[in-house]
Design a protein around this motif. Structure first.
Motif, PDB file in Angstrom:
ATOM      1  N   PRO A 276       6.923  -7.627  -7.160  1.00 35.07           N
ATOM      2  CA  PRO A 276       5.794  -8.339  -7.763  1.00 35.07           C
ATOM      3  C   PRO A 276       4.936  -7.450  -8.666  1.00 35.07           C
ATOM      4  O   PRO A 276       4.395  -7.920  -9.664  1.00 35.07           O
ATOM      5  N   SER A 277       4.828  -6.165  -8.339  1.00 39.69           N
ATOM      6  CA  SER A 277       4.000  -5.278  -9.164  1.00 39.69           C
ATOM      7  C   SER A 277       4.625  -5.091 -10.541  1.00 39.69           C
ATOM      8  O   SER A 277       3.921  -5.052 -11.554  1.00 39.69           O
TER       9      SER A 277
ATOM     10  N   ARG B 196       4.060  -8.250 -12.485  1.00 39.28           N
ATOM     11  CA  ARG B 196       2.660  -8.491 -12.822  1.00 39.28           C
ATOM     12  C   ARG B 196       2.136  -7.547 -13.898  1.00 39.28           C
ATOM     13  O   ARG B 196       1.248  -7.898 -14.665  1.00 39.28           O
TER      14      ARG B 196
ATOM     15  N   LEU C 272      -1.949  -7.701  -2.452  1.00 33.85           N
ATOM     16  CA  LEU C 272      -0.896  -6.676  -2.560  1.00 33.85           C
ATOM     17  C   LEU C 272       0.463  -7.340  -2.779  1.00 33.85           C
ATOM     18  O   LEU C 272       1.272  -6.875  -3.583  1.00 33.85           O
ATOM     19  N   LEU C 273       0.699  -8.435  -2.071  1.00 35.60           N
ATOM     20  CA  LEU C 273       1.983  -9.133  -2.225  1.00 35.60           C
ATOM     21  C   LEU C 273       2.135  -9.732  -3.623  1.00 35.60           C
ATOM     22  O   LEU C 273       3.243  -9.929  -4.106  1.00 35.60           O
ATOM     23  N   GLU C 274       1.007 -10.011  -4.259  1.00 38.48           N
ATOM     24  CA  GLU C 274       1.088 -10.531  -5.633  1.00 38.48           C
ATOM     25  C   GLU C 274       1.250  -9.420  -6.650  1.00 38.48           C
ATOM     26  O   GLU C 274       1.284  -9.664  -7.852  1.00 38.48           O
ATOM     27  N   GLY C 275       1.335  -8.177  -6.154  1.00 35.82           N
ATOM     28  CA  GLY C 275       1.577  -7.067  -7.064  1.00 35.82           C
ATOM     29  C   GLY C 275       0.327  -6.333  -7.496  1.00 35.82           C
ATOM     30  O   GLY C 275       0.363  -5.497  -8.385  1.00 35.82           O
ATOM     31  N   GLU C 276      -0.796  -6.619  -6.850  1.00 36.47           N
ATOM     32  CA  GLU C 276      -2.010  -5.845  -7.108  1.00 36.47           C
ATOM     33  C   GLU C 276      -1.771  -4.425  -6.584  1.00 36.47           C
ATOM     34  O   GLU C 276      -1.318  -4.259  -5.462  1.00 36.47           O
ATOM     35  N   PRO C 277      -2.051  -3.395  -7.393  1.00 38.56           N
ATOM     36  CA  PRO C 277      -1.870  -2.034  -6.876  1.00 38.56           C
ATOM     37  C   PRO C 277      -2.890  -1.709  -5.784  1.00 38.56           C
ATOM     38  O   PRO C 277      -3.934  -2.357  -5.705  1.00 38.56           O
ATOM     39  N   TRP C 278      -2.596  -0.737  -4.950  1.00 38.82           N
ATOM     40  CA  TRP C 278      -3.475  -0.288  -3.854  1.00 38.82           C
ATOM     41  C   TRP C 278      -4.758   0.276  -4.393  1.00 38.82           C
ATOM     42  O   TRP C 278      -4.755   1.028  -5.336  1.00 38.82           O
TER      43      TRP C 278
ATOM     44  N   ARG D 297      -1.014   2.613  -7.513  1.00 37.33           N
ATOM     45  CA  ARG D 297       0.211   2.570  -6.723  1.00 37.33           C
ATOM     46  C   ARG D 297       0.679   1.139  -6.512  1.00 37.33           C
ATOM     47  O   ARG D 297      -0.116   0.272  -6.136  1.00 37.33           O
TER      48      ARG D 297
ATOM     49  N   ILE E 189       2.420  -8.851   7.310  1.00 36.13           N
ATOM     50  CA  ILE E 189       2.850  -8.961   5.903  1.00 36.13           C
ATOM     51  C   ILE E 189       3.819 -10.134   5.747  1.00 36.13           C
ATOM     52  O   ILE E 189       3.713 -10.926   4.813  1.00 36.13           O
TER      53      ILE E 189
ATOM     54  N   MET F  58       3.525 -13.511   3.567  1.00 31.48           N
ATOM     55  CA  MET F  58       4.600 -13.808   2.610  1.00 31.48           C
ATOM     56  C   MET F  58       5.083 -15.255   2.777  1.00 31.48           C
ATOM     57  O   MET F  58       5.464 -15.907   1.818  1.00 31.48           O
TER      58      MET F  58
ATOM     59  N   THR G  87      -3.761  -8.454   1.899  1.00 26.27           N
ATOM     60  CA  THR G  87      -2.306  -8.606   1.965  1.00 26.27           C
ATOM     61  C   THR G  87      -1.825  -9.541   0.872  1.00 26.27           C
ATOM     62  O   THR G  87      -0.843  -9.273   0.183  1.00 26.27           O
TER      63      THR G  87
ATOM     64  N   MET H 113       2.225  -1.309  -4.122  1.00 27.46           N
ATOM     65  CA  MET H 113       2.496  -1.359  -2.687  1.00 27.46           C
ATOM     66  C   MET H 113       3.787  -2.119  -2.455  1.00 27.46           C
ATOM     67  O   MET H 113       4.488  -1.893  -1.490  1.00 27.46           O
ATOM     68  N   ILE H 114       4.051  -3.074  -3.316  1.00 32.21           N
ATOM     69  CA  ILE H 114       5.266  -3.854  -3.205  1.00 32.21           C
ATOM     70  C   ILE H 114       5.827  -3.893  -4.617  1.00 32.21           C
ATOM     71  O   ILE H 114       5.143  -4.253  -5.566  1.00 32.21           O
TER      72      ILE H 114
END
Lengths: 373, 373
Positions: A72-73, A76, B367-373, A66, B300, B304, B364, A68-69
């Protein structure tokens, strides 16, 4: 099982396969045909992967991660372009033909008798006659989906939407274009395709799609690599997050605890990414609070008034054998249900099912009687 | 350790004690005096129970269960009368004298160097001179409580409020009246006593107290048996539930998941028990939603903007040795902190501490860098 053949197809050694047979590879002999299923993922093999007695393997459909944002996802994870498809809210099923018979496999690798009947009814015979090696991965949706009944799709009963294809004994999927082409060729419904976008424009396009889907209470999107070389990502609407929370708080003691938290955290990230105004954010907070408190209060009040905490669902079957088998299937999945008398309808039967939400029911009862938490 | 003596005092066999020494009974040799602590509850002995080298035992203070719904809980748990005391929001500590030295034991059975210094400063010497066998169970509260800093109590620094008494080597508590009498005799502060009520009137009385405490952002009450024969129960204000959620969602990846759920469920039960109007309930839902979403968004956004997710606290010590020892104590408790340069103040030092909320910070960020959950 031919150990040599199966271990080759799984891409593991025979010794490893033998050890898996003593641990997470479980036998399921009912409904026919008998199979072995991976109860957990191991050695890079998805949980739900199934091995039939003829040594044919149906790999589990890979779990989709998923975003989350979103912005950026996208940057990336993907290359120059992404393809966007609807993520539908139902239950995943893999359809395959084994020794000439269609079977519907659940995520966990069980054969679901109800889904098997539905699939046999919906799929043109020629699909597997011409493509016996194909596995159709799709979503069962609609109000007569007994797990996640939903009125938001264009069916009064239950329908199957293809979202990917596998081949037996192969773990790679065929990807978005081959899937839609296949669906068209055989007149099978597929999940909506919203288009292919250049990566620079994808965020804006997908946000538009998400807002549009949200208004219709739809779940969200799956973002795929057009070349099917990169793993897909999913992203969902605020409406579906909140709706999930409503259900989960109605049955607060029957859901895994991280179900609650993960959906809440998503709302935080979406609010930040959408750069909401103070007012918009407070409106989101209010709706979030209501999706938590109101169903919880409703459940507690129901129990206070002496009602059982239950979920009502309904299925439609051609054969009463399917209904009986489905009842057993639910029981082995750990659900407690009451099947009402079948009502004849057209050339089959409608059966109302009451699902007992035991843990929430018992917990709420005992708390109301003054049992401490 | 004298196995015979200690096992007698614990009420278990010597063999059992020897087996516990190999499992949950852990040695802690720092700060002095060395001790053995029960890391978990076992054989009916509370976790945090401590055995000193002179064979003296300080039992863990029994966990107080929570009333989810007040009326039925009162009727179910108590006799004719209940005594009601404030539940304060700080951290629990047990003060005892071992070989003539005061030690402050945390819930887990560690000696906390900071709390020990605070207690030595606050307690009149005669308390333990006259009562060397007593254990003072109380709450450390105030803005210089480094775990749960709060401005809601009448102290600018940190203060100790007695809420119960134990005797060494005995697991039974002395109860509400002996505790208040003791506090008065030695001029020690005790948690506020709201009165003793007949059970028929208790619900109404306690509701009034809870609403009053809620308006002042206080935590809630502990309801005790005047005869100290039945276990106490606690009940908290909506304000404290929401405040807990605010903190937990600010640091969403550093809290145990059921922390979130339990506080939310309490709001549902309180809303039902208070028989709220539609409007009141929607107001509660809105406040609940805000206490979840807004701190989450804040965290968040901070990340950021490149800020670290931290908590700022402050302590005041007489001796720099206490500060150094406290830093080590926090580290062994798994906290990552930065202690700033001590600032001389009166006859001691103020030290600002930055606590790094590592897990939420890292999660955080990724996730902000686009790593999925």
């Amino acid at each position: 099982m031919n150990l040599q053949k199966v271990s080759d197809r799984l891409g593991i050694t025979q010794e490893r396969l033998e050890r898996l047979q003593e641990s997470i590879l479980k036998r399921s002999s009912w409904p026919e045909p008998p199979l072995m299923r991976f109860e957990k993922s191991s050695s890079g093999i998805e949980s739900g992967t199934v091995i039939f007695e003829n040594n044919e393997i149906v790999f589990g459909y890979p779990k989709i991660r998923r975003a989350m944002i979103l912005g950026p996802s996208l940057r990336r994870h993907f290359g120059d372009r992404v393809a966007v498809e609807e993520k539908m809210n139902g239950y995943n099923i893999r359809l395959a033909s084994v020794n000439g018979e269609v079977v519907a496999l659940t995520r966990g690798g069980f054969i679901c008798p109800y889904s098997t009947e539905v699939a046999s009814r919906l799929l043109p015979n020629e699909v597997f006659e011409k493509n016996p090696e194909f596995v159709l991965c799709g979503e069962m949706v609609g109000p007569e989906n007994p797990y996640v009944p939903k009125d938001i799709y264009p069916t009064d009963t239950i329908d199957f939407y293809l979202f990917d294809l596998l081949k037996k004994n192969r773990r790679s999927t065929l990807g978005i274009y081959k899937t839609h082409q296949f669906a068209e060729e055989y007149g099978i419904k597929a999940t909506a395709f919203f288009g292919e976008f250049r990566i620079e424009r994808a965020y804006e396009k997908i946000m538009g799609i998400i807002k549009h889907l949200g208004k219709r209470n739809r779940e969200g999107v799956v973002i795929k690599d057009p070349d099917n070389k990169l793993a897909p990502l999913k992203y969902t609407t605020s409406e579906t997050n909140r709706h999930d929370l409503e259900i989960a708080f109605s049955y607060y003691n029957d859901y895994a605890i991280d179900f609650f938290l993960s959906r809440t955290i998503r709302e935080g990230f979406q609010s930040v990414e959408w750069n909401e105004s103070e007012d918009k954010r407070k409106e989101r907070a209010k709706l979030l609070g209501e999706s938590i408190l109101l169903p919880l209060v409703d459940t507690i009040q129901k129990k206070m008034n002496g009602e059982q905490i239950v979920q009502q669902v309904q299925i439609r079957v051609k054969s009463l054998k399917t209904a009986r088998e489905f009842e057993y299937h639910l029981r082995r999945s750990g659900m407690r249900t009451i099947f009402e008398e079948p009502e004849p309808n057209d050339d089959g039967y409608i059966i109302k099912i009451t699902r007992l939400i035991m843990s929430t029911n018992d917990k709420t009862q005992s708390l109301l009687e003054g049992e401490p938490w």
